[in-house]
Design a protein around this motif. Structure first.
Motif, PDB file in Angstrom:
ATOM      1  N   ASN A 193      -7.807   2.362   5.620  1.00 48.30           N
ATOM      2  CA  ASN A 193      -7.980   1.280   5.228  1.00 48.30           C
ATOM      3  C   ASN A 193      -8.976   0.299   6.229  1.00 48.30           C
ATOM      4  O   ASN A 193      -9.015  -1.116   5.761  1.00 48.30           O
ATOM      5  CB  ASN A 193      -6.677   0.291   5.132  1.00 48.30           C
ATOM      6  N   ALA A 194      -9.777   0.789   6.754  1.00 48.61           N
ATOM      7  CA  ALA A 194     -10.644   0.229   7.611  1.00 48.61           C
ATOM      8  C   ALA A 194     -11.617  -0.704   6.781  1.00 48.61           C
ATOM      9  O   ALA A 194     -12.250  -1.634   7.377  1.00 48.61           O
ATOM     10  CB  ALA A 194     -11.810   1.217   8.395  1.00 48.61           C
ATOM     11  N   GLY A 221     -10.363  -1.913   3.804  1.00 49.99           N
ATOM     12  CA  GLY A 221      -9.599  -2.547   2.609  1.00 49.99           C
ATOM     13  C   GLY A 221      -9.650  -1.665   1.411  1.00 49.99           C
ATOM     14  O   GLY A 221      -9.977  -0.533   1.442  1.00 49.99           O
ATOM     15  N   PHE A 222      -8.852  -2.417   0.401  1.00 51.00           N
ATOM     16  CA  PHE A 222      -8.736  -1.667  -0.808  1.00 51.00           C
ATOM     17  C   PHE A 222      -9.356  -2.619  -1.906  1.00 51.00           C
ATOM     18  O   PHE A 222      -8.865  -3.757  -1.987  1.00 51.00           O
ATOM     19  CB  PHE A 222      -7.304  -1.264  -1.198  1.00 51.00           C
ATOM     20  N   LEU A 223      -9.841  -2.092  -2.941  1.00 50.28           N
ATOM     21  CA  LEU A 223     -10.558  -2.949  -3.893  1.00 50.28           C
ATOM     22  C   LEU A 223      -9.776  -2.541  -5.139  1.00 50.28           C
ATOM     23  O   LEU A 223      -9.798  -1.520  -5.920  1.00 50.28           O
ATOM     24  CB  LEU A 223     -12.051  -2.608  -4.069  1.00 50.28           C
ATOM     25  N   PHE A 224      -9.559  -3.953  -5.677  1.00 53.68           N
ATOM     26  CA  PHE A 224      -8.756  -3.849  -7.137  1.00 53.68           C
ATOM     27  C   PHE A 224      -9.823  -5.033  -7.889  1.00 53.68           C
ATOM     28  O   PHE A 224     -10.303  -5.841  -7.404  1.00 53.68           O
ATOM     29  CB  PHE A 224      -7.568  -4.363  -7.031  1.00 53.68           C
ATOM     30  N   PRO A 225      -9.729  -5.094  -9.243  1.00 51.90           N
ATOM     31  CA  PRO A 225     -10.157  -5.983 -10.201  1.00 51.90           C
ATOM     32  C   PRO A 225      -9.499  -7.356  -9.766  1.00 51.90           C
ATOM     33  O   PRO A 225      -8.552  -7.305  -9.359  1.00 51.90           O
ATOM     34  CB  PRO A 225      -9.958  -5.289 -11.382  1.00 51.90           C
ATOM     35  N   PRO A 226     -10.113  -8.393 -10.160  1.00 46.45           N
ATOM     36  CA  PRO A 226      -9.204  -9.779  -9.988  1.00 46.45           C
ATOM     37  C   PRO A 226      -8.032  -9.823 -10.681  1.00 46.45           C
ATOM     38  O   PRO A 226      -8.045  -9.020 -11.859  1.00 46.45           O
ATOM     39  CB  PRO A 226     -10.326 -10.662 -10.818  1.00 46.45           C
ATOM     40  N   PRO A 227      -7.029 -10.479 -10.460  1.00 42.10           N
ATOM     41  CA  PRO A 227      -7.295 -11.482  -9.279  1.00 42.10           C
ATOM     42  C   PRO A 227      -7.052 -10.923  -7.988  1.00 42.10           C
ATOM     43  O   PRO A 227      -7.084 -11.341  -6.971  1.00 42.10           O
ATOM     44  CB  PRO A 227      -6.083 -12.402  -9.491  1.00 42.10           C
ATOM     45  N   GLU A 228      -6.780  -9.512  -7.928  1.00 39.97           N
ATOM     46  CA  GLU A 228      -6.312  -9.219  -6.433  1.00 39.97           C
ATOM     47  C   GLU A 228      -7.776  -8.855  -5.661  1.00 39.97           C
ATOM     48  O   GLU A 228      -7.778  -9.453  -4.665  1.00 39.97           O
ATOM     49  CB  GLU A 228      -5.817  -7.845  -6.374  1.00 39.97           C
ATOM     50  N   GLY A 229      -8.785  -8.388  -6.245  1.00 36.47           N
ATOM     51  CA  GLY A 229     -10.159  -8.218  -5.850  1.00 36.47           C
ATOM     52  C   GLY A 229     -10.124  -7.753  -4.546  1.00 36.47           C
ATOM     53  O   GLY A 229      -9.450  -6.720  -4.144  1.00 36.47           O
ATOM     54  N   THR A 230     -10.968  -8.463  -3.664  1.00 31.29           N
ATOM     55  CA  THR A 230     -11.097  -7.817  -2.158  1.00 31.29           C
ATOM     56  C   THR A 230     -10.100  -8.533  -1.270  1.00 31.29           C
ATOM     57  O   THR A 230     -10.017  -8.015   0.078  1.00 31.29           O
ATOM     58  CB  THR A 230     -12.566  -8.040  -1.621  1.00 31.29           C
ATOM     59  N   THR A 231      -9.337  -9.410  -1.747  1.00 28.28           N
ATOM     60  CA  THR A 231      -8.853 -10.337  -0.816  1.00 28.28           C
ATOM     61  C   THR A 231      -7.211 -10.171  -0.454  1.00 28.28           C
ATOM     62  O   THR A 231      -6.847  -9.887   0.472  1.00 28.28           O
ATOM     63  CB  THR A 231      -8.727 -11.637  -1.125  1.00 28.28           C
ATOM     64  N   ARG A 232      -6.646  -9.212  -1.526  1.00 32.80           N
ATOM     65  CA  ARG A 232      -5.081  -9.210  -1.287  1.00 32.80           C
ATOM     66  C   ARG A 232      -4.851  -7.972  -0.268  1.00 32.80           C
ATOM     67  O   ARG A 232      -3.821  -7.905   0.484  1.00 32.80           O
ATOM     68  CB  ARG A 232      -4.393  -8.944  -2.403  1.00 32.80           C
ATOM     69  N   PHE A 233      -5.710  -6.938  -0.287  1.00 30.16           N
ATOM     70  CA  PHE A 233      -5.555  -5.778   0.475  1.00 30.16           C
ATOM     71  C   PHE A 233      -6.850  -5.635   1.389  1.00 30.16           C
ATOM     72  O   PHE A 233      -7.597  -4.860   1.312  1.00 30.16           O
ATOM     73  CB  PHE A 233      -5.560  -4.448  -0.268  1.00 30.16           C
ATOM     74  N   PRO A 274      -2.329  -4.433   8.899  1.00 32.20           N
ATOM     75  CA  PRO A 274      -1.252  -3.563   9.639  1.00 32.20           C
ATOM     76  C   PRO A 274      -0.341  -3.000   8.731  1.00 32.20           C
ATOM     77  O   PRO A 274       0.523  -2.036   8.975  1.00 32.20           O
ATOM     78  CB  PRO A 274      -0.772  -4.646  10.343  1.00 32.20           C
ATOM     79  N   VAL A 275       0.027  -3.436   7.608  1.00 33.01           N
ATOM     80  CA  VAL A 275       1.265  -3.029   6.828  1.00 33.01           C
ATOM     81  C   VAL A 275       0.397  -2.195   5.487  1.00 33.01           C
ATOM     82  O   VAL A 275       1.075  -0.886   5.356  1.00 33.01           O
ATOM     83  CB  VAL A 275       1.971  -4.299   6.202  1.00 33.01           C
ATOM     84  N   ILE A 276      -0.279  -2.770   5.012  1.00 32.70           N
ATOM     85  CA  ILE A 276      -0.795  -1.846   3.723  1.00 32.70           C
ATOM     86  C   ILE A 276      -1.864  -0.828   3.973  1.00 32.70           C
ATOM     87  O   ILE A 276      -3.135  -1.294   3.948  1.00 32.70           O
ATOM     88  CB  ILE A 276      -1.269  -3.040   2.511  1.00 32.70           C
ATOM     89  N   ARG A 277      -1.449   0.080   4.207  1.00 32.45           N
ATOM     90  CA  ARG A 277      -2.483   1.036   5.156  1.00 32.45           C
ATOM     91  C   ARG A 277      -2.858   2.363   4.067  1.00 32.45           C
ATOM     92  O   ARG A 277      -3.684   3.057   4.404  1.00 32.45           O
ATOM     93  CB  ARG A 277      -1.888   1.674   6.266  1.00 32.45           C
ATOM     94  N   HIS A 278      -2.277   2.455   3.042  1.00 34.15           N
ATOM     95  CA  HIS A 278      -2.512   3.587   1.887  1.00 34.15           C
ATOM     96  C   HIS A 278      -2.946   2.952   0.780  1.00 34.15           C
ATOM     97  O   HIS A 278      -1.945   1.889   0.184  1.00 34.15           O
ATOM     98  CB  HIS A 278      -1.345   4.443   2.071  1.00 34.15           C
ATOM     99  N   SER A 287       5.258  -6.583  -0.576  1.00 30.51           N
ATOM    100  CA  SER A 287       4.330  -5.427   0.090  1.00 30.51           C
ATOM    101  C   SER A 287       5.643  -4.409   0.442  1.00 30.51           C
ATOM    102  O   SER A 287       5.260  -2.980   0.354  1.00 30.51           O
ATOM    103  CB  SER A 287       3.871  -6.072   1.432  1.00 30.51           C
ATOM    104  N   MET A 288       6.782  -4.914   0.516  1.00 25.43           N
ATOM    105  CA  MET A 288       7.896  -3.790   0.835  1.00 25.43           C
ATOM    106  C   MET A 288       8.409  -2.935  -0.527  1.00 25.43           C
ATOM    107  O   MET A 288       8.224  -1.613  -0.347  1.00 25.43           O
ATOM    108  CB  MET A 288       9.221  -4.448   1.228  1.00 25.43           C
ATOM    109  N   VAL A 289       8.131  -3.342  -1.512  1.00 25.33           N
ATOM    110  CA  VAL A 289       8.166  -2.862  -2.822  1.00 25.33           C
ATOM    111  C   VAL A 289       6.986  -1.785  -2.915  1.00 25.33           C
ATOM    112  O   VAL A 289       7.380  -0.629  -3.101  1.00 25.33           O
ATOM    113  CB  VAL A 289       8.071  -3.805  -4.087  1.00 25.33           C
TER     114      VAL A 289
END
Ligand code: HEC
Ligand code: HEC
Length: 507
Positions: free
Chosen positions: A144-145, A147-159, A164-168, A256-258
């Motif tokens: 995740n160096a 990050g992960f890219l998703f379409p909006p609304p997550e986009g580039t900011t949520r991941f 340290p938590v969302i690594r995969h 994030s736990m889910v």
């Protein structure tokens, strides 16, 4: 008489051995040239940098089968990602909310847009979804160096990078499905914001879908309702507390736990020890001669491997994870009550523009992600819309897309009755086909069936068959709700993941 028979036997035996070793030798060279090691699947834990967390995976399994993540309690991940089909669809096009509580050929209810892909081995996929719209810029789902890219609304900011938590990638993806109206959340209460055309889908089941937030998105408001359901459940609170110290200390469960739990469950679904892998690792006799000849075609003359790649970021998953246009006929359900709840593309709303939906570039129209081919024989239907129900027809389509698409008939292809409708015009599908499809020499009939044998059997890890995966169905769920009826799993499984996993994982 006796001697002649002996000589004949010896002679045919030695010829067979000679032919056999020539074939083995040729295939070994081809696999070496393709840098295929047959050991990608063995590297999960080393790439994670830790062992699989069985406790967390078991929580993920319960969430996966539980309707608690769905606002109207009428579907679960497993309703679409079915254990009887490699955790993929039992249908050509997924049926989500308002289904008849059956998973299998007799599932009914409004259809969504595309076929549910199998989840086995998805830990290794650098791009998710039929148009690759959830992806990892580094090309490595374990990294995740960037990050992960998703379409909006997550986009580039949520991941973001280095979270340290969302690594995969899968831990990010697991936060999305419950927010999908058609798949999981339902429509009750959405009339005002979605417009009159969605009236029919007001299922009257009570729980309202929360209105959009200031950004215009419903995703976060829906997550909050789902979290309330989980936090109100004493059994879930104690299960999350086992893996998350903050919950043990009385803090709320967060989303994030889910995602982490759902990802951990999917890490247990690595089934990449097929005959081709065993052969590549030196196990002579792992493949039949037919499979070997088919493999030679796949990696050679038939050029399948140019798209269904095994090197680099493909992680030996038989896909280059690139969107490509190969002219697959388009199936679209009718829009309306009980029929379909997605409005399709095109002037007659019966087309799927695929990658263009994300890029907005017309040249991406009708492009879909090259399908990873491992264990493809477990699927009841093929391609993004399940247009073909026979593997050999899906393969034959590649050999002559123009003829295949022109002759295509949903009825002859054996798709479900509600999908037997006039298809959209074929000609636009066939313009600018991917150049990598062209130029292969026609195969003889025998070569074709060798190729089918390789794709069907040579890529199949027997541990992923339904009799094993059905054992992962929990007997009871923490929410107290019961799982749906799994038609393909007549004998439902034991309750503990650990009871099933030793057989599933350690063969
Ligand atoms: C209504 C059926 C449905 C439900 C419910 C559902 N999915 Fe899916 N899933 C799909 C479909 C369809 C796709 C492909 C969508 C697309 O490409 O547009 C998909 C894609 C995925 C992918 C990407 C796979 C790949 O090969 O790229 C993952 C991972 C996934 N789902 C996990 C989940 C999890 C975890 C849940 C439960 C929280 C879930 N899904 C619930 C239908 C469903
Ligand atoms: C130009 C790139 C390309 C080449 C070459 C290619 N494929 Fe494909 N293949 C794709 C794409 C893209 C899809 C998914 C298309 C869709 O769903 O609309 C696909 C899907 C498939 C599927 C269906 C898998 C599923 O999950 O539904 C099979 C089987 C398959 N290919 C086998 C082959 C074989 C065998 C060859 C060699 C003869 C081959 N392919 C060559 C791009 C290619």
């Amino acid at each position: 008489m006796k001697t002649i028979a002996w000589v004949a036997l010896l002679w045919s035996g030695s010829v067979a051995i000679a032919a056999d070793s020539a074939l083995d030798h040729e295939l070994a060279l081809v696999l070496q040239a393709a840098r295929f090691s047959g050991s990608a699947g063995l590297q999960l834990e080393s790439r994670l940098g830790r062992p699989i967390d069985r406790t967390l995976a078991d929580l993920g399994r319960l969430l996966f089968f539980d309707k608690i993540l769905n606002l109207h309690s009428d579907n679960s991940c497993a309703g679409c990602h079915a254990p009887e089909a490699g955790f993929g669809d039992t249908q050509s096009i997924a049926i989500g909310v308002q289904n008849n509580n059956v998973v299998g050929p007799h599932r009914s209810g409004p259809r969504n847009q595309r076929r549910t892909p199998m989840l086995i081995n998805d830990a290794f996929f650098p791009k998710l979804m039929w148009n690759g719209r959830f992806f990892v810029p580094s090309g490595d789902p374990f990294d995740n160096a960037q990050g992960f890219l998703f379409p909006p609304p997550e986009g580039t900011t949520r991941f973001p990078p280095h979270d340290p938590v969302i690594r995969h990638l899968l831990a990010a993806q697991g936060q999305l499905p419950p927010t999908e109206l058609t798949e999981a959340a339902g429509f009750t209460g959405t009339r005002r914001t979605l417009g009159a055309q969605f009236d029919p889908f007001d299922d009257g089941l009570g729980t309202a879908v929360p209105p959009p937030d200031a950004s215009g998105s419903r995703n976060e408001p829906i997550r909050q309702v789902v979290l309330r359901r989980l936090n109100d459940s004493a059994p879930y609170r104690s299960l999350f507390a086992r893996s998350f110290p903050s919950v043990a200390r009385g803090q709320p469960i967060d989303f994030s736990m889910v995602g982490l739990a759902l990802a951990e469950f999917q890490f247990t679904l690595v089934f990449a020890n097929a005959p081709i892998d065993r052969l590549a690792r030196g196990e002579r006799g792992a493949m039949t001669d037919g499979q070997k000849r088919g493999a030679l075609l796949f990696f050679g003359e038939a050029r399948c491997v140019t798209c269904h790649a095994v090197s680099g970021n493909s992680n030996e998953m038989f896909s280059d994870f690139t969107n490509r246009r190969i002219g697959v006929p388009q199936l679209a359900p009718e829009f309306g009550v009980g029929k379909g709840n997605v409005i399709f593309d095109g002037p007659r709303q019966n087309e799927d523009y695929g990658a263009e939906q994300i890029s907005n570039r017309p040249e991406d129209r009708y492009k879909f992600r090259t399908s990873p081919l491992r264990n493809v024989a477990l699927q009841p239907a093929f391609f993004h819309d399940g247009a073909f129900t026979q593997l050999e027809h899906a393969i034959a389509h590649h050999l002559n897309p123009a003829v295949s698409a022109r002759l295509y008939s949903p009825a002859l292809a054996g798709v479900a009755r509600d999908l037997i409708r006039p298809t959209s015009p074929v000609l636009p599908l066939l313009l600018d086909l991917d150049p990598l499809l062209a130029n292969s020499r026609p195969l003889t009939l025998r070569q074709f069936w060798d190729l089918v044998e390789f794709v069907r059997d040579g890529l199949l890890d027997a541990r992923a068959k339904s009799e094993h995966l059905c054992r992962l169905i929990p007997d009871s769920l923490p929410s107290g709700m019961s799982p749906p009826l799994f038609e393909g799993c007549p004998e439902r499984g034991r309750n503990a993941l650990d009871a099933a996993l030793p057989d599933v994982m350690n063969h």
